[in-house]
Design a protein around this motif. Structure first.
Motif, PDB file in Angstrom:
ATOM      1  N   PRO A  68      11.400   1.836   8.698  1.00  0.00           N
ATOM      2  CA  PRO A  68      11.788   3.199   8.335  1.00  0.00           C
ATOM      3  C   PRO A  68      11.454   4.231   9.405  1.00  0.00           C
ATOM      4  O   PRO A  68      12.185   5.205   9.568  1.00  0.00           O
ATOM      5  CB  PRO A  68      11.001   3.468   7.053  1.00  0.00           C
ATOM      6  CG  PRO A  68      10.697   2.115   6.513  1.00  0.00           C
ATOM      7  CD  PRO A  68      10.506   1.234   7.709  1.00  0.00           C
ATOM      8  N   ASP A  69      10.345   4.035  10.121  1.00  0.00           N
ATOM      9  CA  ASP A  69      10.052   4.933  11.236  1.00  0.00           C
ATOM     10  C   ASP A  69      11.063   4.639  12.329  1.00  0.00           C
ATOM     11  O   ASP A  69      11.205   3.498  12.757  1.00  0.00           O
ATOM     12  CB  ASP A  69       8.633   4.694  11.762  1.00  0.00           C
ATOM     13  CG  ASP A  69       8.210   5.779  12.738  1.00  0.00           C
ATOM     14  OD1 ASP A  69       8.754   5.802  13.853  1.00  0.00           O
ATOM     15  OD2 ASP A  69       7.346   6.592  12.376  1.00  0.00           O
ATOM     16  N   PRO A  70      11.799   5.639  12.811  1.00  0.00           N
ATOM     17  CA  PRO A  70      12.906   5.361  13.752  1.00  0.00           C
ATOM     18  C   PRO A  70      12.458   4.695  15.050  1.00  0.00           C
ATOM     19  O   PRO A  70      13.106   3.761  15.521  1.00  0.00           O
ATOM     20  CB  PRO A  70      13.507   6.745  14.014  1.00  0.00           C
ATOM     21  CG  PRO A  70      12.432   7.711  13.650  1.00  0.00           C
ATOM     22  CD  PRO A  70      11.672   7.082  12.530  1.00  0.00           C
ATOM     23  N   ASP A  71      11.374   5.158  15.643  1.00  0.00           N
ATOM     24  CA  ASP A  71      10.784   4.569  16.848  1.00  0.00           C
ATOM     25  C   ASP A  71      11.804   3.861  17.745  1.00  0.00           C
ATOM     26  O   ASP A  71      11.798   2.634  17.857  1.00  0.00           O
ATOM     27  CB  ASP A  71       9.677   3.589  16.456  1.00  0.00           C
ATOM     28  CG  ASP A  71       8.880   3.113  17.678  1.00  0.00           C
ATOM     29  OD1 ASP A  71       8.782   3.871  18.657  1.00  0.00           O
ATOM     30  OD2 ASP A  71       8.358   1.987  17.637  1.00  0.00           O
ATOM     31  N   LEU A  97       2.447   2.784   9.839  1.00  0.00           N
ATOM     32  CA  LEU A  97       2.672   2.764   8.398  1.00  0.00           C
ATOM     33  C   LEU A  97       3.822   1.843   8.005  1.00  0.00           C
ATOM     34  O   LEU A  97       3.879   1.354   6.873  1.00  0.00           O
ATOM     35  CB  LEU A  97       2.935   4.182   7.883  1.00  0.00           C
ATOM     36  CG  LEU A  97       1.750   5.160   7.920  1.00  0.00           C
ATOM     37  CD1 LEU A  97       2.171   6.521   7.412  1.00  0.00           C
ATOM     38  CD2 LEU A  97       0.581   4.620   7.099  1.00  0.00           C
ATOM     39  N   ASP A  98       4.757   1.611   8.934  1.00  0.00           N
ATOM     40  CA  ASP A  98       5.843   0.660   8.667  1.00  0.00           C
ATOM     41  C   ASP A  98       5.310  -0.708   8.258  1.00  0.00           C
ATOM     42  O   ASP A  98       5.962  -1.447   7.514  1.00  0.00           O
ATOM     43  CB  ASP A  98       6.693   0.460   9.934  1.00  0.00           C
ATOM     44  CG  ASP A  98       7.829   1.455  10.041  1.00  0.00           C
ATOM     45  OD1 ASP A  98       7.903   2.355   9.198  1.00  0.00           O
ATOM     46  OD2 ASP A  98       8.646   1.316  10.968  1.00  0.00           O
ATOM     47  N   LEU A 150       0.836  -1.206   0.000  1.00  0.00           N
ATOM     48  CA  LEU A 150       0.000   0.000   0.000  1.00  0.00           C
ATOM     49  C   LEU A 150       0.865   1.248   0.000  1.00  0.00           C
ATOM     50  O   LEU A 150       0.549   2.242  -0.670  1.00  0.00           O
ATOM     51  CB  LEU A 150      -0.927   0.000   1.221  1.00  0.00           C
ATOM     52  CG  LEU A 150      -2.081  -1.001   1.194  1.00  0.00           C
ATOM     53  CD1 LEU A 150      -2.824  -0.994   2.518  1.00  0.00           C
ATOM     54  CD2 LEU A 150      -3.041  -0.703   0.044  1.00  0.00           C
ATOM     55  N   VAL A 151       1.961   1.232   0.758  1.00  0.00           N
ATOM     56  CA  VAL A 151       2.876   2.362   0.805  1.00  0.00           C
ATOM     57  C   VAL A 151       4.309   1.857   0.644  1.00  0.00           C
ATOM     58  O   VAL A 151       4.595   0.674   0.801  1.00  0.00           O
ATOM     59  CB  VAL A 151       2.757   3.158   2.124  1.00  0.00           C
ATOM     60  CG1 VAL A 151       1.367   3.718   2.303  1.00  0.00           C
ATOM     61  CG2 VAL A 151       3.148   2.292   3.320  1.00  0.00           C
ATOM     62  N   ARG A 152       5.203   2.761   0.334  1.00  0.00           N
ATOM     63  CA  ARG A 152       6.635   2.508   0.329  1.00  0.00           C
ATOM     64  C   ARG A 152       7.299   3.676   1.058  1.00  0.00           C
ATOM     65  O   ARG A 152       6.638   4.662   1.379  1.00  0.00           O
ATOM     66  CB  ARG A 152       7.172   2.386  -1.103  1.00  0.00           C
ATOM     67  CG  ARG A 152       6.984   3.645  -1.943  1.00  0.00           C
ATOM     68  CD  ARG A 152       7.521   3.487  -3.354  1.00  0.00           C
ATOM     69  NE  ARG A 152       7.315   4.692  -4.150  1.00  0.00           N
ATOM     70  CZ  ARG A 152       8.121   5.737  -4.159  1.00  0.00           C
ATOM     71  NH1 ARG A 152       9.217   5.743  -3.383  1.00  0.00           N
ATOM     72  NH2 ARG A 152       7.855   6.786  -4.895  1.00  0.00           N
ATOM     73  N   PHE A 153       8.590   3.573   1.301  1.00  0.00           N
ATOM     74  CA  PHE A 153       9.298   4.631   2.012  1.00  0.00           C
ATOM     75  C   PHE A 153      10.467   5.140   1.182  1.00  0.00           C
ATOM     76  O   PHE A 153      11.156   4.355   0.515  1.00  0.00           O
ATOM     77  CB  PHE A 153       9.803   4.120   3.364  1.00  0.00           C
ATOM     78  CG  PHE A 153       8.713   3.978   4.385  1.00  0.00           C
ATOM     79  CD1 PHE A 153       8.477   4.994   5.294  1.00  0.00           C
ATOM     80  CD2 PHE A 153       7.919   2.856   4.422  1.00  0.00           C
ATOM     81  CE1 PHE A 153       7.459   4.886   6.232  1.00  0.00           C
ATOM     82  CE2 PHE A 153       6.900   2.729   5.349  1.00  0.00           C
ATOM     83  CZ  PHE A 153       6.672   3.750   6.261  1.00  0.00           C
ATOM     84  N   ASP A 154      10.687   6.461   1.224  1.00  0.00           N
ATOM     85  CA  ASP A 154      11.805   7.027   0.476  1.00  0.00           C
ATOM     86  C   ASP A 154      13.090   6.934   1.289  1.00  0.00           C
ATOM     87  O   ASP A 154      13.122   6.346   2.372  1.00  0.00           O
ATOM     88  CB  ASP A 154      11.507   8.471   0.050  1.00  0.00           C
ATOM     89  CG  ASP A 154      11.387   9.443   1.221  1.00  0.00           C
ATOM     90  OD1 ASP A 154      11.810   9.100   2.359  1.00  0.00           O
ATOM     91  OD2 ASP A 154      10.869  10.557   1.021  1.00  0.00           O
ATOM     92  N   GLU A 155      14.172   7.520   0.771  1.00  0.00           N
ATOM     93  CA  GLU A 155      15.481   7.360   1.393  1.00  0.00           C
ATOM     94  C   GLU A 155      15.601   8.056   2.742  1.00  0.00           C
ATOM     95  O   GLU A 155      16.526   7.764   3.505  1.00  0.00           O
ATOM     96  CB  GLU A 155      16.565   7.882   0.453  1.00  0.00           C
ATOM     97  CG  GLU A 155      16.474   9.365   0.154  1.00  0.00           C
ATOM     98  CD  GLU A 155      17.520   9.805  -0.853  1.00  0.00           C
ATOM     99  OE1 GLU A 155      18.048  10.915  -0.687  1.00  0.00           O
ATOM    100  OE2 GLU A 155      17.806   9.038  -1.787  1.00  0.00           O
ATOM    101  N   ARG A 156      14.682   8.931   3.070  1.00  0.00           N
ATOM    102  CA  ARG A 156      14.699   9.582   4.381  1.00  0.00           C
ATOM    103  C   ARG A 156      13.758   8.899   5.368  1.00  0.00           C
ATOM    104  O   ARG A 156      13.592   9.345   6.491  1.00  0.00           O
ATOM    105  CB  ARG A 156      14.330  11.068   4.250  1.00  0.00           C
ATOM    106  CG  ARG A 156      15.317  11.886   3.433  1.00  0.00           C
ATOM    107  CD  ARG A 156      15.038  13.371   3.547  1.00  0.00           C
ATOM    108  NE  ARG A 156      15.174  13.818   4.931  1.00  0.00           N
ATOM    109  CZ  ARG A 156      14.279  14.564   5.576  1.00  0.00           C
ATOM    110  NH1 ARG A 156      13.150  14.912   4.979  1.00  0.00           N
ATOM    111  NH2 ARG A 156      14.484  14.942   6.824  1.00  0.00           N
ATOM    112  N   GLY A 157      13.111   7.820   4.918  1.00  0.00           N
ATOM    113  CA  GLY A 157      12.202   7.106   5.796  1.00  0.00           C
ATOM    114  C   GLY A 157      10.819   7.717   5.846  1.00  0.00           C
ATOM    115  O   GLY A 157      10.072   7.477   6.808  1.00  0.00           O
ATOM    116  N   LEU A 158      10.437   8.473   4.821  1.00  0.00           N
ATOM    117  CA  LEU A 158       9.115   9.099   4.767  1.00  0.00           C
ATOM    118  C   LEU A 158       8.192   8.264   3.882  1.00  0.00           C
ATOM    119  O   LEU A 158       8.592   7.809   2.806  1.00  0.00           O
ATOM    120  CB  LEU A 158       9.218  10.523   4.216  1.00  0.00           C
ATOM    121  CG  LEU A 158      10.004  11.498   5.093  1.00  0.00           C
ATOM    122  CD1 LEU A 158      10.220  12.823   4.361  1.00  0.00           C
ATOM    123  CD2 LEU A 158       9.291  11.728   6.413  1.00  0.00           C
ATOM    124  N   PRO A 159       6.947   8.042   4.304  1.00  0.00           N
ATOM    125  CA  PRO A 159       6.024   7.204   3.527  1.00  0.00           C
ATOM    126  C   PRO A 159       5.589   7.880   2.239  1.00  0.00           C
ATOM    127  O   PRO A 159       5.348   9.087   2.190  1.00  0.00           O
ATOM    128  CB  PRO A 159       4.840   7.020   4.487  1.00  0.00           C
ATOM    129  CG  PRO A 159       4.885   8.218   5.387  1.00  0.00           C
ATOM    130  CD  PRO A 159       6.337   8.561   5.551  1.00  0.00           C
TER     131      PRO A 159
END
Length: 545
Positions: free
Chosen positions: A449-452, A171-172, A77-86
């Motif tokens: 990608p979300d640092p959490d 979202l991860d 449904l989603v992917r993440f870019d190189e900065r970890g943003l959906p």
């Protein structure tokens, strides 16, 4: 909710992105400058380290070679870019309630399967149900998370997820490859591993399955062709061929023989030869992995490690650049905190520590430790020697790094005894039981990608969780709590900035390095652009860019 997985010395396999393979050969008219444009067509052959398992995202969790190919065949449904943003993928848009408990997703109206059937909400729901079942290879923590999520079909193209409590990193968990219900609903979950679909997959990605390459009765590769019905612009390359090789050295040999255009992973044993190959361009990208020295801050035998100045002295006594250059062949970058340096949440203004053994000795002096004239061991304070045991994985690289740390800390008078431990025992016994004093580890942050940072550093995780250092800092924990439930991205960035400032001040663990991933592409292939990786297979997701 989020359980991070561990891995030491991961053998990662990725795919190189190619934006331009063939350039226009037409001559420009006199007086006009015509910019060369990429043309449709051509064949690109990748030397892929690994072997075929199953081309099914429900079953590829532990097979990186499968995941590389599946990233081209299937979509999430989603992917993440190189900065970890959906970023939008199969879903064209989404929204959430202010409290972060309800997420609505709209599937692209033009999304279709490779066989022409429309992608619907039923496919998403079916995939999640299969993920949760015994037949999938997804880790139990992910299955447990989805067991707590209420899923509602709004219509054929809209779906709602309701969480029992706010959890912004949700979202991860939406990057999973979606599989077709109409082709797999008749397959019993316990028969999924043997389904014909696994070698004749049908997905929604930019490329579709063409055929297997079979030589002497063995599967030696996979051929994909561009999917004209892809919901984004189709890829420039008409056909992508993956050929399997057991090692990076074998894939590199295939490149030198002209059998492939690229080598998916240049490992340290091949790096020197690859750099000498004049027609091979090598590229590096930070990996989602960080090296640390963890301290057990609640071990009565090493109570001195609870002293922040002692921890700072140990940090100043580490020559991390030397470790990277000597034992990692320069294939890493310095880490200054607990958040990956390429992440949107990384704060570059935190305090940084260089190698300064004199400053380290002076810090120990301020804490009352005795510095023997002419150097040497002891640094005794109240008859307690500054000595402890450093546990480390028993592989060659980590053993060499541990020995280097031992030598460097001996120069500031700290005695370190080394304890080599098999990986499984280190994680499942030594760290989990808190039966250690200090430990050299790599934290694997893949697919998150979300640092959490909550699982590793929050107070609540000190007992029974992954806060193996047992760091007990209320201010840091509050920042992590708020960041998990705050939907506003600017506020989350400030919360993570504050957390990183506290971390650098307290140093509950010593950040060492972020390894980099190296791959090679023939120089005739132009337009290769790759950013940081959050999933080692994310390069495939941008293959058509």
């Amino acid at each position: 909710m989020k359980q991070l997985r561990w891995q030491i010395l991961v053998v990662l396999v990725t795919l190189v992105i190619v934006a331009v393979l063939l350039l226009s050969t037409q001559s420009p008219a006199i007086g006009n400058v015509i910019e060369a444009q990429p043309e449709q067509g051509g064949v690109f052959t990748e030397g892929l380290v690994g072997s075929l398992g199953r081309l099914n995202p429900l079953l590829d969790w532990n097979n990186s070679a499968d995941r590389d190919i599946n990233r081209l065949l299937f979509s999430g449904l989603v992917r993440f870019d190189e900065r970890g943003l959906p970023q939008a993928d199969l879903a064209e848009s989404w929204g959430s309630t202010p409290d972060g408990t309800v997420y609505n997703f709209a599937i692209r109206p033009n999304a279709i399967w490779h066989d022409g059937a429309p992608v619907t909400s039923d496919d998403v729901i079916f995939t999640i149900e299969m993920m949760k079942g015994a037949g999938s290879l997804y880790p139990q923590d992910i299955k447990d998370l989805w067991a707590k999520v209420e899923i509602t079909k709004l219509n054929d193209k809209n779906i709602k997820f309701t969480l029992s409590e706010p959890f912004v990193p949700f979202l991860d968990y939406l990057t999973f490859g979606i599989v077709p219900k109409h082709l797999l609903e008749s397959v019993a979950p316990d028969q999924m591993a043997s389904a014909k679909f696994n070698i004749e997959p049908v997905g929604t990605g930019a490329y579709k399955f063409d055929r297997l390459i079979i030589e002497n009765g063995q599967i030696m590769g996979v051929v994909l062709t561009v999917f004209d019905g892809f919901y984004h612009a189709p890829g420039f390359i008409e056909q992508v061929v993956f050929r399997y090789y057991p090692t990076s050295a074998d894939a590199f040999a295939a490149y030198t023989q002209g059998d492939v255009f690229s080598v998916s992973h240049i490992t340290p044993d091949v790096l020197g030869s690859a750099l000498e190959e004049v027609n091979l361009n090598t590229y590096t990208s930070p990996m989602p992995q960080m090296g640390f020295v963890l301290f057990n801050l609640n071990n009565p035998e090493t109570a001195f490690l609870q002293n922040v100045n002692v921890r700072h002295a140990l940090m100043l006594g580490l020559n991390r650049t030397n470790i990277i250059n000597q034992f990692l062949q320069g294939q890493a970058i310095l880490a200054d905190g607990p958040v990956l340096p390429n992440s949107w949440a990384h704060y570059d203004g935190i305090e940084k520590f260089g190698y300064d053994p004199d400053a380290a000795i002076n810090l120990l002096k301020t804490e009352g430790y005795i510095i023997p004239t002419g150097g040497g061991e002891v640094r005794a304070k109240d008859s307690v020697s500054l000595a402890f045991t450093l546990s480390h994985p028993d592989d060659a690289t980590h053993t060499q790094i541990a020995q280097a740390i031992q030598t460097q800390w001996a120069r500031i008078g700290v005695r370190v005894d080394l304890q080599a431990v098999p990986y499984d025992q280190l994680v499942l016994n030594t760290l989990a039981s808190r039966a250690y004093q200090a430990a050299l580890v790599d934290l694997n942050l893949s697919r998150t990608p979300d640092p959490d940072p909550y699982p590793f550093w929050h107070q609540a995780e000190a007992i029974g969780g992954q806060n193996y250092s047992q760091w007990n800092n209320r201010a840091a924990s509050e920042y992590l709590e708020q960041a998990r439930v705050t939907a506003d991205s600017n506020m989350r960035a400030r919360l993570y900035r504050n957390f990183q400032i506290v971390f650098a001040k307290e140093l509950p663990a010593l950040p060492l390095y972020v390894p980099v991933y190296t791959y090679g592409v023939d120089s005739q292939v132009q337009g290769v652009q790759v950013g940081a990786l959050y999933d080692p297979n994310d390069l495939c997701a941008t293959f058509t860019s």
